[in-house]
Design a protein around this motif. Structure first.
Motif, mmCIF file in Angstrom:
data_model
loop_
_atom_site.group_PDB
_atom_site.id
_atom_site.type_symbol
_atom_site.label_atom_id
_atom_site.label_comp_id
_atom_site.label_asym_id
_atom_site.label_seq_id
_atom_site.Cartn_x
_atom_site.Cartn_y
_atom_site.Cartn_z
ATOM 1 N N GLU A 157 42.276 21.520 -2.218
ATOM 2 C CA GLU A 157 42.971 21.825 -3.475
ATOM 3 C C GLU A 157 42.915 23.324 -3.785
ATOM 4 O OE1 GLU A 157 40.971 19.470 -6.384
ATOM 5 O OE2 GLU A 157 41.632 17.577 -5.475
ATOM 6 N N THR A 158 41.759 23.912 -3.595
ATOM 7 C CA THR A 158 41.589 25.334 -3.901
ATOM 8 C C THR A 158 42.456 26.207 -2.999
ATOM 9 O OG1 THR A 158 39.321 24.900 -4.600
ATOM 10 C CG2 THR A 158 39.895 27.185 -4.129
ATOM 11 N N VAL A 159 42.443 25.927 -1.705
ATOM 12 C CA VAL A 159 43.230 26.735 -0.763
ATOM 13 C C VAL A 159 44.719 26.559 -1.042
ATOM 14 C CG1 VAL A 159 43.827 27.037 1.670
ATOM 15 C CG2 VAL A 159 41.445 26.778 0.997
ATOM 16 N N ALA A 160 45.162 25.338 -1.310
ATOM 17 C CA ALA A 160 46.578 25.109 -1.602
ATOM 18 C C ALA A 160 47.004 25.873 -2.859
ATOM 19 C CB ALA A 160 46.837 23.612 -1.772
ATOM 20 N N ARG A 161 46.159 25.851 -3.881
ATOM 21 C CA ARG A 161 46.473 26.569 -5.110
ATOM 22 C C ARG A 161 46.530 28.073 -4.859
ATOM 23 N NH1 ARG A 161 42.386 27.675 -7.985
ATOM 24 N NH2 ARG A 161 41.338 25.687 -7.663
ATOM 25 N N LEU A 162 45.581 28.597 -4.069
ATOM 26 C CA LEU A 162 45.568 30.023 -3.754
ATOM 27 C C LEU A 162 46.821 30.439 -2.985
ATOM 28 C CD1 LEU A 162 41.863 30.569 -2.710
ATOM 29 C CD2 LEU A 162 43.017 31.591 -4.665
ATOM 30 N N LEU A 163 47.211 29.634 -2.014
ATOM 31 C CA LEU A 163 48.394 29.969 -1.218
ATOM 32 C C LEU A 163 49.656 29.948 -2.072
ATOM 33 C CD1 LEU A 163 47.688 28.017 2.085
ATOM 34 C CD2 LEU A 163 47.424 30.466 1.656
ATOM 35 N N GLU A 164 49.673 29.076 -3.051
ATOM 36 C CA GLU A 164 50.857 28.964 -3.902
ATOM 37 C C GLU A 164 50.953 30.078 -4.934
ATOM 38 O OE1 GLU A 164 52.713 25.807 -7.149
ATOM 39 O OE2 GLU A 164 51.046 25.203 -5.859
ATOM 40 N N ARG A 165 49.813 30.448 -5.536
ATOM 41 C CA ARG A 165 49.863 31.337 -6.688
ATOM 42 C C ARG A 165 49.298 32.727 -6.479
ATOM 43 N NH1 ARG A 165 47.563 26.716 -10.511
ATOM 44 N NH2 ARG A 165 49.422 25.429 -10.598
ATOM 45 N N ARG A 166 48.267 32.861 -5.665
ATOM 46 C CA ARG A 166 47.519 34.109 -5.667
ATOM 47 C C ARG A 166 47.796 35.013 -4.472
ATOM 48 N NH1 ARG A 166 41.492 34.965 -6.848
ATOM 49 N NH2 ARG A 166 41.496 37.209 -7.059
ATOM 50 N N LYS A 172 41.444 35.567 4.652
ATOM 51 C CA LYS A 172 40.306 34.652 4.801
ATOM 52 C C LYS A 172 39.145 35.006 3.870
ATOM 53 C CE LYS A 172 39.235 33.115 8.928
ATOM 54 N NZ LYS A 172 38.669 32.975 10.295
ATOM 55 N N GLY A 173 38.850 36.278 3.690
ATOM 56 C CA GLY A 173 37.745 36.695 2.815
ATOM 57 C C GLY A 173 37.979 36.302 1.373
ATOM 58 N N LEU A 174 39.179 36.571 0.864
ATOM 59 C CA LEU A 174 39.518 36.206 -0.506
ATOM 60 C C LEU A 174 39.458 34.694 -0.679
ATOM 61 C CD1 LEU A 174 40.747 36.824 -3.342
ATOM 62 C CD2 LEU A 174 42.970 36.491 -2.258
ATOM 63 N N ILE A 175 40.004 33.975 0.281
ATOM 64 C CA ILE A 175 40.018 32.515 0.201
ATOM 65 C C ILE A 175 38.589 31.975 0.198
ATOM 66 C CG2 ILE A 175 40.668 30.405 1.434
ATOM 67 C CD1 ILE A 175 43.208 31.906 2.346
ATOM 68 N N ARG A 176 37.735 32.517 1.054
ATOM 69 C CA ARG A 176 36.352 32.038 1.127
ATOM 70 C C ARG A 176 35.611 32.302 -0.179
ATOM 71 N NH1 ARG A 176 31.154 33.954 4.099
ATOM 72 N NH2 ARG A 176 30.002 31.995 4.088
ATOM 73 N N SER A 177 35.822 33.471 -0.773
ATOM 74 C CA SER A 177 35.123 33.755 -2.032
ATOM 75 C C SER A 177 35.605 32.837 -3.152
ATOM 76 C CB SER A 177 35.297 35.226 -2.423
ATOM 77 O OG SER A 177 36.631 35.507 -2.776
ATOM 78 N N GLU A 178 36.897 32.557 -3.197
ATOM 79 C CA GLU A 178 37.425 31.642 -4.215
ATOM 80 C C GLU A 178 36.956 30.211 -3.976
ATOM 81 O OE1 GLU A 178 39.101 32.298 -7.033
ATOM 82 O OE2 GLU A 178 38.809 34.407 -6.555
ATOM 83 N N THR A 195 28.263 29.073 0.537
ATOM 84 C CA THR A 195 29.700 28.898 0.732
ATOM 85 C C THR A 195 29.968 28.673 2.216
ATOM 86 O OG1 THR A 195 30.161 30.385 -1.109
ATOM 87 C CG2 THR A 195 31.956 29.974 0.437
ATOM 88 N N PRO A 196 30.722 27.628 2.548
ATOM 89 C CA PRO A 196 30.989 27.379 3.974
ATOM 90 C C PRO A 196 31.896 28.449 4.570
ATOM 91 C CG PRO A 196 32.170 25.807 2.598
ATOM 92 C CD PRO A 196 31.309 26.610 1.691
ATOM 93 N N SER A 197 31.675 28.735 5.844
ATOM 94 C CA SER A 197 32.606 29.613 6.548
ATOM 95 C C SER A 197 33.882 28.812 6.772
ATOM 96 C CB SER A 197 32.006 30.072 7.878
ATOM 97 O OG SER A 197 31.777 28.965 8.707
#
Length: 144
Positions: A16-25, A72-78, A88-90
């Motif tokens: 859910e988090t990655v999908a939201r990030l790809l859509e909005r951020r 990848k770095g931004l996504i991992r931190s979010e 936080t998982p790699s």
């Protein structure tokens, strides 16, 4: 090791988090129409594999892969903020091969269906090579 329920919940939250990030951020122009199809998390919650598909040509797929790697770095931190767990998982992005496999199976089914139609057409006017009932039976006694 986390139990299976927690592992699944973490995977769902990551998806859910990655999908939201790809859509909005994430505003990378190389990023095409990406869909996150699945997330698999190891039992110790230390590594997540994110499966994705990209709508478009091979060039679009390659550009989207590069965009995901650079973000990848931004996504991992979010993901870490959203999960709220100690570590936080790699993350690793993996293109999902399911659409190509499904297309190959669909093509094979279409060919099999066409072969069945052709065989039914040939069998429509078929006749027995010998007698209709090829099994030998004992002679019936004559009633005298």
């Amino acid at each position: 090791m986390a139990d299976a329920n927690r592992q699944r919940k973490v995977a769902d939250r990551i998806q859910e988090t990655v999908a939201r990030l790809l859509e909005r951020r994430i505003k990378d122009p190389r990023l095409g129409f990406v869909t996150v199809t699945d997330v698999r998390v190891t039992g110790d919650l230390q590594h997540a594999t994110i499966f994705y598909t990209v709508l478009g040509s091979k060039k679009d797929v390659e550009n989207s892969r590069k965009a995901l790697e650079s973000a990848k770095g931004l996504i991992r931190s979010e993901v870490g903020k959203a999960l709220g767990i100690r570590l936080t998982p790699s993350i690793e992005f993996q293109p999902d091969s399911l659409p190509q496999s499904a297309a190959q199976i669909e093509d094979a089914l279409m060919r099999a269906q066409q072969a069945d139609r052709e065989l039914a057409e040939v069998a429509k006017n078929a006749q027995y090579a010998g007698e209709a009932d090829p099994y030998k039976r004992a002679e019936e006694p004559d009633d005298e």
